[in-house]
Scaffold this motif. Structure first.
Motif, PDB file in Angstrom:
ATOM      1  N   GLY A  90       0.795  -1.222   0.000  1.00  0.00           N
ATOM      2  CA  GLY A  90       0.000   0.000   0.000  1.00  0.00           C
ATOM      3  C   GLY A  90       0.833   1.282   0.000  1.00  0.00           C
ATOM      4  O   GLY A  90       0.299   2.376  -0.111  1.00  0.00           O
ATOM      5  N   ASP A  91       2.158   1.164   0.151  1.00  0.00           N
ATOM      6  CA  ASP A  91       3.026   2.350   0.104  1.00  0.00           C
ATOM      7  C   ASP A  91       3.623   2.505  -1.296  1.00  0.00           C
ATOM      8  O   ASP A  91       3.886   1.513  -1.969  1.00  0.00           O
ATOM      9  N   HIS A  92       3.826   3.760  -1.666  1.00  0.00           N
ATOM     10  CA  HIS A  92       4.332   4.030  -3.022  1.00  0.00           C
ATOM     11  C   HIS A  92       5.781   4.493  -2.984  1.00  0.00           C
ATOM     12  O   HIS A  92       6.190   5.223  -2.080  1.00  0.00           O
ATOM     13  N   TYR A  93       6.522   4.051  -3.970  1.00  0.00           N
ATOM     14  CA  TYR A  93       7.947   4.379  -4.071  1.00  0.00           C
ATOM     15  C   TYR A  93       8.297   4.701  -5.517  1.00  0.00           C
ATOM     16  O   TYR A  93       7.627   4.258  -6.444  1.00  0.00           O
ATOM     17  N   VAL A  94       9.403   5.434  -5.642  1.00  0.00           N
ATOM     18  CA  VAL A  94      10.018   5.589  -6.962  1.00  0.00           C
ATOM     19  C   VAL A  94      11.274   4.730  -6.959  1.00  0.00           C
ATOM     20  O   VAL A  94      12.032   4.739  -5.984  1.00  0.00           O
ATOM     21  N   GLU A  95      11.453   3.985  -8.034  1.00  0.00           N
ATOM     22  CA  GLU A  95      12.681   3.217  -8.191  1.00  0.00           C
ATOM     23  C   GLU A  95      13.414   3.751  -9.411  1.00  0.00           C
ATOM     24  O   GLU A  95      12.809   3.919 -10.465  1.00  0.00           O
ATOM     25  N   ILE A  96      14.697   4.051  -9.239  1.00  0.00           N
ATOM     26  CA  ILE A  96      15.499   4.527 -10.366  1.00  0.00           C
ATOM     27  C   ILE A  96      16.661   3.561 -10.526  1.00  0.00           C
ATOM     28  O   ILE A  96      17.379   3.283  -9.570  1.00  0.00           O
ATOM     29  N   ASP A  97      16.784   3.063 -11.739  1.00  0.00           N
ATOM     30  CA  ASP A  97      17.785   2.036 -12.032  1.00  0.00           C
ATOM     31  C   ASP A  97      18.809   2.603 -13.013  1.00  0.00           C
ATOM     32  O   ASP A  97      18.428   3.100 -14.070  1.00  0.00           O
ATOM     33  N   PHE A  98      20.072   2.551 -12.640  1.00  0.00           N
ATOM     34  CA  PHE A  98      21.174   2.925 -13.539  1.00  0.00           C
ATOM     35  C   PHE A  98      21.964   1.657 -13.823  1.00  0.00           C
ATOM     36  O   PHE A  98      22.607   1.119 -12.924  1.00  0.00           O
ATOM     37  N   THR A  99      21.884   1.163 -15.038  1.00  0.00           N
ATOM     38  CA  THR A  99      22.614  -0.055 -15.408  1.00  0.00           C
ATOM     39  C   THR A  99      23.571   0.274 -16.540  1.00  0.00           C
ATOM     40  O   THR A  99      23.173   0.898 -17.524  1.00  0.00           O
ATOM     41  N   ASP A 100      24.827  -0.152 -16.399  1.00  0.00           N
ATOM     42  CA  ASP A 100      25.791   0.114 -17.471  1.00  0.00           C
ATOM     43  C   ASP A 100      26.261  -1.185 -18.113  1.00  0.00           C
ATOM     44  O   ASP A 100      26.072  -2.262 -17.564  1.00  0.00           O
ATOM     45  N   SER A 101      26.861  -1.045 -19.283  1.00  0.00           N
ATOM     46  CA  SER A 101      27.343  -2.224 -20.015  1.00  0.00           C
ATOM     47  C   SER A 101      28.837  -2.447 -19.777  1.00  0.00           C
ATOM     48  O   SER A 101      29.524  -3.023 -20.622  1.00  0.00           O
ATOM     49  N   GLY A 102      29.319  -2.018 -18.628  1.00  0.00           N
ATOM     50  CA  GLY A 102      30.741  -2.185 -18.284  1.00  0.00           C
ATOM     51  C   GLY A 102      31.037  -3.556 -17.689  1.00  0.00           C
ATOM     52  O   GLY A 102      30.200  -4.465 -17.759  1.00  0.00           O
ATOM     53  N   PRO A 103      32.194  -3.705 -17.071  1.00  0.00           N
ATOM     54  CA  PRO A 103      32.622  -5.013 -16.553  1.00  0.00           C
ATOM     55  C   PRO A 103      31.938  -5.430 -15.252  1.00  0.00           C
ATOM     56  O   PRO A 103      32.089  -6.567 -14.809  1.00  0.00           O
ATOM     57  N   GLY A 104      31.168  -4.533 -14.635  1.00  0.00           N
ATOM     58  CA  GLY A 104      30.527  -4.851 -13.353  1.00  0.00           C
ATOM     59  C   GLY A 104      31.508  -4.641 -12.209  1.00  0.00           C
ATOM     60  O   GLY A 104      32.654  -4.221 -12.403  1.00  0.00           O
ATOM     61  N   ILE A 105      31.030  -4.919 -10.991  1.00  0.00           N
ATOM     62  CA  ILE A 105      31.850  -4.742  -9.791  1.00  0.00           C
ATOM     63  C   ILE A 105      32.478  -6.095  -9.473  1.00  0.00           C
ATOM     64  O   ILE A 105      31.733  -7.079  -9.370  1.00  0.00           O
ATOM     65  N   PRO A 106      33.789  -6.177  -9.266  1.00  0.00           N
ATOM     66  CA  PRO A 106      34.356  -7.464  -8.861  1.00  0.00           C
ATOM     67  C   PRO A 106      33.641  -7.961  -7.599  1.00  0.00           C
ATOM     68  O   PRO A 106      33.385  -7.172  -6.684  1.00  0.00           O
ATOM     69  N   GLU A 107      33.289  -9.277  -7.558  1.00  0.00           N
ATOM     70  CA  GLU A 107      32.480  -9.810  -6.446  1.00  0.00           C
ATOM     71  C   GLU A 107      33.057  -9.440  -5.072  1.00  0.00           C
ATOM     72  O   GLU A 107      32.318  -9.117  -4.167  1.00  0.00           O
ATOM     73  N   GLY A 108      34.349  -9.441  -4.950  1.00  0.00           N
ATOM     74  CA  GLY A 108      34.987  -9.125  -3.665  1.00  0.00           C
ATOM     75  C   GLY A 108      34.802  -7.678  -3.231  1.00  0.00           C
ATOM     76  O   GLY A 108      35.063  -7.345  -2.082  1.00  0.00           O
ATOM     77  N   HIS A 109      34.360  -6.810  -4.140  1.00  0.00           N
ATOM     78  CA  HIS A 109      34.222  -5.385  -3.799  1.00  0.00           C
ATOM     79  C   HIS A 109      32.781  -4.960  -3.574  1.00  0.00           C
ATOM     80  O   HIS A 109      32.531  -3.828  -3.177  1.00  0.00           O
ATOM     81  N   ILE A 110      31.856  -5.870  -3.835  1.00  0.00           N
ATOM     82  CA  ILE A 110      30.450  -5.451  -3.867  1.00  0.00           C
ATOM     83  C   ILE A 110      29.967  -4.889  -2.524  1.00  0.00           C
ATOM     84  O   ILE A 110      29.147  -3.982  -2.486  1.00  0.00           O
ATOM     85  N   ASP A 111      30.521  -5.390  -1.407  1.00  0.00           N
ATOM     86  CA  ASP A 111      30.104  -4.887  -0.094  1.00  0.00           C
ATOM     87  C   ASP A 111      30.922  -3.675   0.347  1.00  0.00           C
ATOM     88  O   ASP A 111      30.664  -3.104   1.401  1.00  0.00           O
ATOM     89  N   THR A 112      31.919  -3.317  -0.406  1.00  0.00           N
ATOM     90  CA  THR A 112      32.885  -2.301   0.031  1.00  0.00           C
ATOM     91  C   THR A 112      32.745  -0.982  -0.708  1.00  0.00           C
ATOM     92  O   THR A 112      33.200   0.052  -0.217  1.00  0.00           O
ATOM     93  N   ILE A 113      32.137  -0.998  -1.887  1.00  0.00           N
ATOM     94  CA  ILE A 113      32.201   0.203  -2.739  1.00  0.00           C
ATOM     95  C   ILE A 113      31.518   1.429  -2.143  1.00  0.00           C
ATOM     96  O   ILE A 113      31.826   2.543  -2.535  1.00  0.00           O
TER      97      ILE A 113
END
Ligand SMILES: Nc1ncnc2c1ncn2[C@@H]1O[C@H](COP(=O)(O)OP(=O)(O)OP(=O)(O)O)[C@@H](O)[C@H]1O
Ligand SMILES: [Mg+2]
Length: 165
Positions: A90-113
């Motif tokens: 019942g609550d409303h939100y806006v979601e904004i998604d920024f997706t790039d076609s780059g190499p992504g975040i190395p898995e080991g860095h995902i919690d650190t960035i």
């Protein structure tokens, strides 16, 4: 990280238009050489819930994400920007998604960035504050920002902002 944001400047809390803020961030960046060879595809829902916050701070978040994408893409590739209306319990939100076609975040860095001063960029290029400041701005608006890698694509940053009531 741009210097436009400063905690010393009181923030202005007004009804803001998320799509317009996306457009103004893109306007600021489009004349930068780094963006000449980038393809930006937008899918902006014109019927978004109202959001309260400081438009120049939200613009700063979008600029940080777009500069990070340009760095990851070395100035050549695609960025998809999508805004959506979400309803949860019942609550409303806006979601904004920024997706790039780059190499992504190395898995080991995902919690650190999002940590202040975490950067993989050469000295003099990144301070590692862009995402830390961006998360602070979004949290102040009562929202959240998360990241994941899209398999065989790139990094995808998702911002979730609650409707102004
Ligand atoms: N779109 C992305 N694709 C791949 N890695 C990314 C992306 N965005 C951020 N990162 C990683 O996250 C790190 C931290 O980003 P952040 O924006 O906080 O700092 P920075 O870009 O290194 O420096 P600053 O933003 O202060 O100039 C980057 O150095 C990079 O390793
Ligand atoms: Mg950055």
């Amino acid at each position: 990280m741009l210097l436009g944001y400063s905690r010393a400047i009181p923030s202005e809390k007004v009804d803001l238009d998320v799509n317009k803020t996306v457009e103004s961030a893109l306007n600021i960046l489009q004349n930068q050489a780094r963006f000449y060879n980038m393809v930006i595809e937008k899918e902006l829902n014109p019927d978004l819930p109202r959001i309260a916050g400081d438009p120049s701070q939200l613009e700063q978040v979008f600029i940080n994400l777009l500069i990070n994408a340009a760095d990851a893409l070395d100035g050549k590739g695609k960025v998809f920007i999508k805004s959506k209306r979400i309803t949860e319990g019942g609550d409303h939100y806006v979601e904004i998604d920024f997706t790039d076609s780059g190499p992504g975040i190395p898995e080991g860095h995902i919690d650190t960035i999002f940590e202040p001063f975490f950067t993989t960029k050469p000295e003099g290029k990144g301070t590692g504050l862009g995402l830390a400041v961006s998360r602070g701005i979004i949290q102040k608006m009562g929202g959240r920002i998360t990241v994941r890698n899209k398999p065989n694509f790139g990094a995808s940053f998702l911002i979730h902002l609650p409707m102004f009531k």
